[in-house]
Design an enzyme around this catalytic site. Structure first.
Site, PDB file in Angstrom:
ATOM      1  N   SER A 135       0.864  -1.166   0.000  1.00 57.29           N
ATOM      2  CA  SER A 135       0.000   0.000   0.000  1.00 57.29           C
ATOM      3  C   SER A 135       0.908   1.225   0.000  1.00 57.29           C
ATOM      4  O   SER A 135       1.708   1.408   0.918  1.00 57.29           O
ATOM      5  CB  SER A 135      -0.862  -0.036   1.266  1.00 57.29           C
ATOM      6  OG  SER A 135      -1.616   1.151   1.380  1.00 57.29           O
ATOM      7  N   LYS A 161      -1.059  -1.121  -4.464  1.00 56.49           N
ATOM      8  CA  LYS A 161      -2.243  -0.318  -4.118  1.00 56.49           C
ATOM      9  C   LYS A 161      -1.769   1.102  -3.896  1.00 56.49           C
ATOM     10  O   LYS A 161      -0.759   1.313  -3.216  1.00 56.49           O
ATOM     11  CB  LYS A 161      -2.863  -0.911  -2.844  1.00 56.49           C
ATOM     12  CG  LYS A 161      -3.693   0.031  -1.981  1.00 56.49           C
ATOM     13  CD  LYS A 161      -4.455  -0.766  -0.933  1.00 56.49           C
ATOM     14  CE  LYS A 161      -4.610  -0.018   0.378  1.00 56.49           C
ATOM     15  NZ  LYS A 161      -5.286  -0.852   1.395  1.00 56.49           N
ATOM     16  N   LYS A 163      -2.946   4.980  -2.600  1.00 55.02           N
ATOM     17  CA  LYS A 163      -3.968   5.740  -1.892  1.00 55.02           C
ATOM     18  C   LYS A 163      -4.414   6.886  -2.784  1.00 55.02           C
ATOM     19  O   LYS A 163      -3.581   7.508  -3.468  1.00 55.02           O
ATOM     20  CB  LYS A 163      -3.382   6.296  -0.586  1.00 55.02           C
ATOM     21  CG  LYS A 163      -3.034   5.214   0.417  1.00 55.02           C
ATOM     22  CD  LYS A 163      -4.300   4.565   0.957  1.00 55.02           C
ATOM     23  CE  LYS A 163      -3.975   3.690   2.159  1.00 55.02           C
ATOM     24  NZ  LYS A 163      -5.207   3.140   2.757  1.00 55.02           N
ATOM     25  N   ASP A 188      -7.180   2.877  -3.121  1.00 56.21           N
ATOM     26  CA  ASP A 188      -7.902   2.909  -1.844  1.00 56.21           C
ATOM     27  C   ASP A 188      -8.204   4.359  -1.493  1.00 56.21           C
ATOM     28  O   ASP A 188      -7.287   5.163  -1.315  1.00 56.21           O
ATOM     29  CB  ASP A 188      -7.034   2.265  -0.740  1.00 56.21           C
ATOM     30  CG  ASP A 188      -7.755   2.162   0.606  1.00 56.21           C
ATOM     31  OD1 ASP A 188      -8.925   2.591   0.700  1.00 56.21           O
ATOM     32  OD2 ASP A 188      -7.142   1.644   1.568  1.00 56.21           O
ATOM     33  N   GLU A 213     -11.046   0.416  -3.407  1.00 55.85           N
ATOM     34  CA  GLU A 213     -11.325   0.110  -2.004  1.00 55.85           C
ATOM     35  C   GLU A 213     -11.973   1.308  -1.310  1.00 55.85           C
ATOM     36  O   GLU A 213     -11.475   2.430  -1.414  1.00 55.85           O
ATOM     37  CB  GLU A 213      -9.988  -0.252  -1.324  1.00 55.85           C
ATOM     38  CG  GLU A 213     -10.106  -0.659   0.139  1.00 55.85           C
ATOM     39  CD  GLU A 213      -8.756  -1.052   0.753  1.00 55.85           C
ATOM     40  OE1 GLU A 213      -7.760  -1.193   0.001  1.00 55.85           O
ATOM     41  OE2 GLU A 213      -8.692  -1.192   1.977  1.00 55.85           O
ATOM     42  N   ASP A 238     -13.587  -1.944   3.105  1.00 54.47           N
ATOM     43  CA  ASP A 238     -12.658  -2.051   4.238  1.00 54.47           C
ATOM     44  C   ASP A 238     -13.394  -1.496   5.468  1.00 54.47           C
ATOM     45  O   ASP A 238     -14.066  -2.249   6.199  1.00 54.47           O
ATOM     46  CB  ASP A 238     -11.376  -1.257   3.885  1.00 54.47           C
ATOM     47  CG  ASP A 238     -10.384  -1.132   5.044  1.00 54.47           C
ATOM     48  OD1 ASP A 238     -10.682  -1.586   6.154  1.00 54.47           O
ATOM     49  OD2 ASP A 238      -9.291  -0.552   4.841  1.00 54.47           O
ATOM     50  N   LYS A 262      -9.582  -7.245   8.159  1.00 49.19           N
ATOM     51  CA  LYS A 262      -8.611  -6.826   9.173  1.00 49.19           C
ATOM     52  C   LYS A 262      -9.166  -7.332  10.494  1.00 49.19           C
ATOM     53  O   LYS A 262     -10.275  -6.936  10.881  1.00 49.19           O
ATOM     54  CB  LYS A 262      -8.509  -5.297   9.234  1.00 49.19           C
ATOM     55  CG  LYS A 262      -7.908  -4.659   7.999  1.00 49.19           C
ATOM     56  CD  LYS A 262      -7.895  -3.136   8.098  1.00 49.19           C
ATOM     57  CE  LYS A 262      -7.265  -2.533   6.854  1.00 49.19           C
ATOM     58  NZ  LYS A 262      -7.381  -1.047   6.836  1.00 49.19           N
ATOM     59  N   GLY A 290      -3.901  -4.194   6.089  1.00 54.47           N
ATOM     60  CA  GLY A 290      -2.815  -3.849   7.012  1.00 54.47           C
ATOM     61  C   GLY A 290      -3.128  -2.548   7.717  1.00 54.47           C
ATOM     62  O   GLY A 290      -3.908  -1.736   7.214  1.00 54.47           O
TER      63      GLY A 290
HETATM   64  O1  OSB Z   1      -7.104   1.666   4.595  1.00 55.09           O
HETATM   65  O2  OSB Z   1      -5.973  -0.071   4.383  1.00 55.09           O
HETATM   66  C1  OSB Z   1      -6.128   1.032   4.880  1.00 55.09           C
HETATM   67  C2  OSB Z   1      -3.054   1.993   6.920  1.00 55.09           C
HETATM   68  C3  OSB Z   1      -3.636   2.585   8.013  1.00 55.09           C
HETATM   69  C4  OSB Z   1      -5.002   2.691   8.067  1.00 55.09           C
HETATM   70  C5  OSB Z   1      -5.782   2.209   7.016  1.00 55.09           C
HETATM   71  C6  OSB Z   1      -5.196   1.609   5.924  1.00 55.09           C
HETATM   72  C7  OSB Z   1      -3.813   1.529   5.865  1.00 55.09           C
HETATM   73  C8  OSB Z   1      -3.099   0.981   4.727  1.00 55.09           C
HETATM   74  C9  OSB Z   1      -1.690   0.512   4.983  1.00 55.09           C
HETATM   75  O3  OSB Z   1      -3.500   0.976   3.584  1.00 55.09           O
HETATM   76  C10 OSB Z   1      -1.555  -0.949   4.931  1.00 55.09           C
HETATM   77  C11 OSB Z   1      -0.226  -1.363   5.474  1.00 55.09           C
HETATM   78  O4  OSB Z   1       0.740  -1.285   4.714  1.00 55.09           O
HETATM   79  O5  OSB Z   1      -0.150  -1.740   6.668  1.00 55.09           O
HETATM   80 MG    MG Z   2      -8.236   0.500   3.237  1.00 55.53          MG
END
Ligand code: OSB
Ligand code: MG
Length: 370
Positions: A135, A161, A163, A188, A213, A238, A262, A290
């Site tokens: 991510s 992925k 953001k 995402d 996402e 999510d 998660k 994550g």
């Molecule tokens: O939306 O998946 C998410 C990190 C913190 C809070 C929300 C998210 C995320 C990530 C990072 O996308 C995922 C990772 O590399 O741990």
């Molecule tokens: Mg997410």
């Protein structure tokens, strides 16, 4: 099993690199760590609530408050035949799934260590290695983004992925597509859009994404269903999947075609297994999300990711992308083929370096049965 003693800590670790989402940029991670002792062994887990209520309503402080005042008294010194009994035993306390998950997951680690079995075996895992994705946060420029993506592809990761948020979306996806061709790519949005943005979001359909996402708000199940009807790109949820029954509602409504699991969000490993099984029975593929976890939470995620319906690469990356040093030794690493080994030792199967835990600790509390 009996948790004879619970130790709670609040830790702060600096991130190797800042991480930016639609709700802001972070440079470090503050989180609650739980250690559950019983029968001469210790189980560990971390609570994924952050210090801000932006991803979810829970924070480090709410998790501490609810754990100390309400959850710990329901578990410490109480005999449980199996850790899957813990989440139902916490039912009196409404919500607070991240706080509940931290206790529950520490109990699973303790239970697996007592059985001298890897956690994956106790959870029902079927894989020794899991496919890893990354991510990548919002960057200062598209050039930075393309550089970051290039580094991760070179490291072997199987899915990228990025953001996105209003103002950093279609052009970011286009830049990555243009530079890296057919790389498996997804975006995402962390709930940054409204259904009124549906035409704009349909612009993502041009980039052959694996999924988008959480485009809309956590509560907007029916809006997500309306959006999915207007997009060719699959919607993955999510934040919205805050429980197993919300997952069922989302699937029934047609609000998503893919679900990100998660364990912190749904209340732990037991609830994650139920959600995983529900998705399998409904033909919905899942992947493991994550939360910038330290090696302790990361190890839990790898074990859970070894279940059969985790068919898509997860946000389960190498520890060195996040913390250096991490709380565990050796760190979790990704192989050139983009897979990560599920630790083979008892429990979560990683060695927690207690001096590093101690050094990162801001606050500590010990709870025993009264
Ligand atoms: O939306 O998946 C998410 C990190 C913190 C809070 C929300 C998210 C995320 C990530 C990072 O996308 C995922 C990772 O590399 O741990
Ligand atoms: Mg997410």
């Amino acid at each position: 099993m009996i948790i004879e003693r619970l130790e709670l800590r609040v830790l702060r670790l600096p991130l190797v690199r800042f991480f930016e989402t639609s709700f802001g940029r972070v440079h470090d991670r503050t989180f609650m760590l739980v250690r559950a002792d019983g029968g001469g062994l210790s189980g560990w887990a971390e609570c994924v609530a952050a210090d801000t209520p932006y991803y979810s309503a829970e924070t480090v402080e709410t998790a501490w408050h609810v754990t100390v005042g309400f959850l710990a008294p329901l578990v410490v010194g109480v005999a449980f035949p199996h850790p899957r009994e813990i989440f139902p035993a916490l039912r009196r306390v409404r919500g607070h799934h991240m706080a509940k998950a931290a206790i529950e997951m520490a109990a699973w680690d303790l239970f697996a260590r007592q059985q001298q079995a890897p956690l994956s075996a106790v959870l029902g895992g079927v894989r020794a290695r899991v496919a890893a994705g990354v991510s990548i946060g919002i960057q200062d420029s598209l050039d930075h983004l393309v550089d970051r993506v290039g580094e991760e592809i070179a490291a072997g990761y199987r899915r990228i992925k990025i953001k996105v948020k209003p103002g950093w979306d279609l052009a970011a996806a286009e830049a990555v597509r243009h530079r890296f061709g057919s790389v498996p790519l997804m975006v995402d949005a962390n709930a940054a859009y409204r259904l009124a943005d549906a035409n704009h979001l349909a612009g993502f359909d041009a980039f052959d994404l694996l999924m988008i996402e959480q485009p809309l708000d956590e509560d907007d199940i029916s809006d997500h269903a309306a959006l999915q009807r207007r997009l060719a790109t699959p919607v993955c949820l999510d934040e919205s999947i805050c429980s197993v029954s919300r997952g069922r509602d989302a699937i029934d409504a047609g609000a998503c075609r893919i679900i990100n699991i998660k364990p912190g969000r749904v209340g732990g490993h037991g609830e994650s297994i139920r959600l995983h099984d529900l998705c399998a029975s409904r033909g919905i593929p899942v992947w493991h999300g994550g939360m910038l976890e330290s090696g302790i939470g990361r190890a839990h995620n790898l074990h859970l990711s070894s279940l059969p319906n985790f068919t898509l690469p997860g946000d389960v990356a190498a520890s060195r992308r996040y913390y250096e040093p991490d709380l565990i030794d050796p760190p979790i690493d990704v192989a050139p083929d983009g897979t990560i080994e599920v630790p083979a030792g008892a429990g979560i199967g990683v060695h927690v370096v207690e001096e590093r835990v101690e050094r990162a600790t801001l606050r500590r509390l010990e709870l025993r049965a009264s």
